[in-house]
Write a protein that holds these residues in place. Structure first.
Motif, PDB file in Angstrom:
ATOM      1  N   PHE A 100       0.827  -1.203   0.000  1.00 25.48           N
ATOM      2  CA  PHE A 100       0.000   0.000   0.000  1.00 25.48           C
ATOM      3  C   PHE A 100       0.860   1.251   0.000  1.00 25.48           C
ATOM      4  O   PHE A 100       1.970   1.266   0.521  1.00 25.48           O
ATOM      5  N   GLY A 101       0.317   2.314  -0.555  1.00 23.81           N
ATOM      6  CA  GLY A 101       0.860   3.647  -0.403  1.00 23.81           C
ATOM      7  C   GLY A 101      -0.229   4.557   0.122  1.00 23.81           C
ATOM      8  O   GLY A 101      -1.420   4.290  -0.073  1.00 23.81           O
ATOM      9  N   TRP A 102       0.169   5.602   0.822  1.00 24.25           N
ATOM     10  CA  TRP A 102      -0.808   6.555   1.363  1.00 24.25           C
ATOM     11  C   TRP A 102      -1.044   7.641   0.329  1.00 24.25           C
ATOM     12  O   TRP A 102      -0.126   8.061  -0.369  1.00 24.25           O
ATOM     13  N   TYR A 103      -2.282   8.079   0.223  1.00 26.79           N
ATOM     14  CA  TYR A 103      -2.656   9.009  -0.838  1.00 26.79           C
ATOM     15  C   TYR A 103      -3.632  10.033  -0.293  1.00 26.79           C
ATOM     16  O   TYR A 103      -4.422   9.743   0.603  1.00 26.79           O
ATOM     17  N   SER A 104      -3.572  11.220  -0.835  1.00 32.16           N
ATOM     18  CA  SER A 104      -4.494  12.285  -0.429  1.00 32.16           C
ATOM     19  C   SER A 104      -4.872  13.105  -1.652  1.00 32.16           C
ATOM     20  O   SER A 104      -4.016  13.479  -2.454  1.00 32.16           O
ATOM     21  N   ASP A 105      -6.170  13.371  -1.785  1.00 32.93           N
ATOM     22  CA  ASP A 105      -6.658  14.264  -2.823  1.00 32.93           C
ATOM     23  C   ASP A 105      -7.948  14.896  -2.334  1.00 32.93           C
ATOM     24  O   ASP A 105      -8.249  14.877  -1.130  1.00 32.93           O
ATOM     25  N   SER A 106      -8.731  15.445  -3.233  1.00 35.60           N
ATOM     26  CA  SER A 106      -9.962  16.142  -2.822  1.00 35.60           C
ATOM     27  C   SER A 106     -10.972  15.208  -2.160  1.00 35.60           C
ATOM     28  O   SER A 106     -11.875  15.659  -1.461  1.00 35.60           O
ATOM     29  N   ARG A 107     -10.807  13.889  -2.341  1.00 40.51           N
ATOM     30  CA  ARG A 107     -11.724  12.924  -1.714  1.00 40.51           C
ATOM     31  C   ARG A 107     -11.305  12.559  -0.304  1.00 40.51           C
ATOM     32  O   ARG A 107     -12.032  11.860   0.400  1.00 40.51           O
ATOM     33  N   GLU A 129      -3.820   3.342  -0.924  1.00 40.36           N
ATOM     34  CA  GLU A 129      -4.085   2.839  -2.271  1.00 40.36           C
ATOM     35  C   GLU A 129      -3.046   1.779  -2.619  1.00 40.36           C
ATOM     36  O   GLU A 129      -1.909   1.831  -2.155  1.00 40.36           O
ATOM     37  N   ARG A 130      -3.436   0.823  -3.455  1.00 41.19           N
ATOM     38  CA  ARG A 130      -2.530  -0.249  -3.868  1.00 41.19           C
ATOM     39  C   ARG A 130      -1.648   0.142  -5.054  1.00 41.19           C
ATOM     40  O   ARG A 130      -0.746  -0.616  -5.414  1.00 41.19           O
ATOM     41  N   ARG A 131      -1.908   1.292  -5.651  1.00 42.08           N
ATOM     42  CA  ARG A 131      -1.117   1.709  -6.812  1.00 42.08           C
ATOM     43  C   ARG A 131      -0.706   3.170  -6.701  1.00 42.08           C
ATOM     44  O   ARG A 131      -1.401   3.989  -6.114  1.00 42.08           O
ATOM     45  N   HIS A 173      -0.747  15.806  13.095  1.00 36.93           N
ATOM     46  CA  HIS A 173      -1.727  14.855  12.590  1.00 36.93           C
ATOM     47  C   HIS A 173      -1.580  13.546  13.377  1.00 36.93           C
ATOM     48  O   HIS A 173      -0.603  13.338  14.094  1.00 36.93           O
ATOM     49  N   ARG A 174      -2.576  12.664  13.228  1.00 35.24           N
ATOM     50  CA  ARG A 174      -2.505  11.327  13.805  1.00 35.24           C
ATOM     51  C   ARG A 174      -2.520  10.307  12.674  1.00 35.24           C
ATOM     52  O   ARG A 174      -3.196  10.496  11.667  1.00 35.24           O
ATOM     53  N   ASP A 175      -1.789   9.219  12.845  1.00 33.58           N
ATOM     54  CA  ASP A 175      -1.859   8.101  11.897  1.00 33.58           C
ATOM     55  C   ASP A 175      -2.964   7.170  12.379  1.00 33.58           C
ATOM     56  O   ASP A 175      -2.753   6.361  13.284  1.00 33.58           O
ATOM     57  N   GLU A 176      -4.143   7.283  11.757  1.00 27.78           N
ATOM     58  CA  GLU A 176      -5.295   6.544  12.256  1.00 27.78           C
ATOM     59  C   GLU A 176      -6.089   5.851  11.149  1.00 27.78           C
ATOM     60  O   GLU A 176      -7.224   5.432  11.359  1.00 27.78           O
ATOM     61  N   ASP A 177      -5.495   5.722   9.964  1.00 29.54           N
ATOM     62  CA  ASP A 177      -6.180   5.057   8.861  1.00 29.54           C
ATOM     63  C   ASP A 177      -5.845   3.568   8.790  1.00 29.54           C
ATOM     64  O   ASP A 177      -6.238   2.892   7.850  1.00 29.54           O
TER      65      ASP A 177
END
Length: 200
Positions: free
Chosen positions: A58-65, A70-72, A117-121
């Protein structure tokens, strides 16, 4: 390597990696980034000042959503495997039987920072988050499980490793600034931070 320091539940291992180990690790990370290049995540408030990539399942991802794993890579490719040198750090400090499924690669250029921030995902909070610093010094701020209250800060240097487990696993933390040019590890300056996480 000197003895570990504990502040607010964060366990800091100063100088865990010596200079040759740091150089070898940077060389491996360059191989990872050749496959999965750094990108600039966006939040609802705009682009982040830190550029990112990842290795692992997995990689961590951030956008408007919002924020998510994410796996890619955004380019559509699978993330490269986590280098063995990185897994060896996890085995050395985490005390966790599970291996990390994500190695997030953050690159801090001049003026970059990471807000509290917290790592909570993640699904399993019994596993720690392990953070590795390479390159320029970063002013690491350690907060509390609830937002607000007294915080503590420490300058992390190249080769330092931080374990965020137990009471610190869900504590707020961030990087207020870097001391650009304080290290000679990266020829053009900057700081690389790796964070290792068990996601599922």
């Amino acid at each position: 390597m000197t003895d570990a320091i504990t502040q607010k539940g964060f366990v800091i291992h100063p100088g865990f990696l010596d200079r040759p180990a740091q150089e070898a690790l940077v060389a491996r990370l360059r191989e990872v980034l050749a496959v999965a290049p750094l990108f600039t995540p966006r939040t609802r408030r705009g682009p982040m000042s830190v550029r990112m990539s990842a290795a692992g399942t997995f990689g961590w991802y951030s956008d408007s959503r919002g924020y998510r794993y994410e796996r890619r890579h955004p380019d559509g490719i699978d993330w490269p495997p986590i280098p063995e040198e990185v897994l060896a750090i996890w085995r050395g400090v985490s005390g966790c039987a599970r291996l990390p499924e994500c190695c997030l690669i953050n690159w801090y250029g001049e003026g970059a920072r990471m807000g509290l921030h917290r790592d909570e995902d993640e699904a399993d909070f019994s596993c720690p988050v392990v953070s590795v610093s390479l390159g320029d010094d970063g002013l690491f701020r350690m907060g509390n499980v609830d937002r607000g209250g007294r915080t503590s800060s420490i300058w992390l240097k190249s080769g330092d490793v931080v374990v965020m487990g137990g009471d610190a696993r869900l504590a707020f933390h961030g990087v207020d600034r870097i001391r650009f040019g304080s290290s000679t590890l990266l020829p053009k300056g900057g700081r690389i931070n790796l964070t290792l996480r068990v996601v599922t």
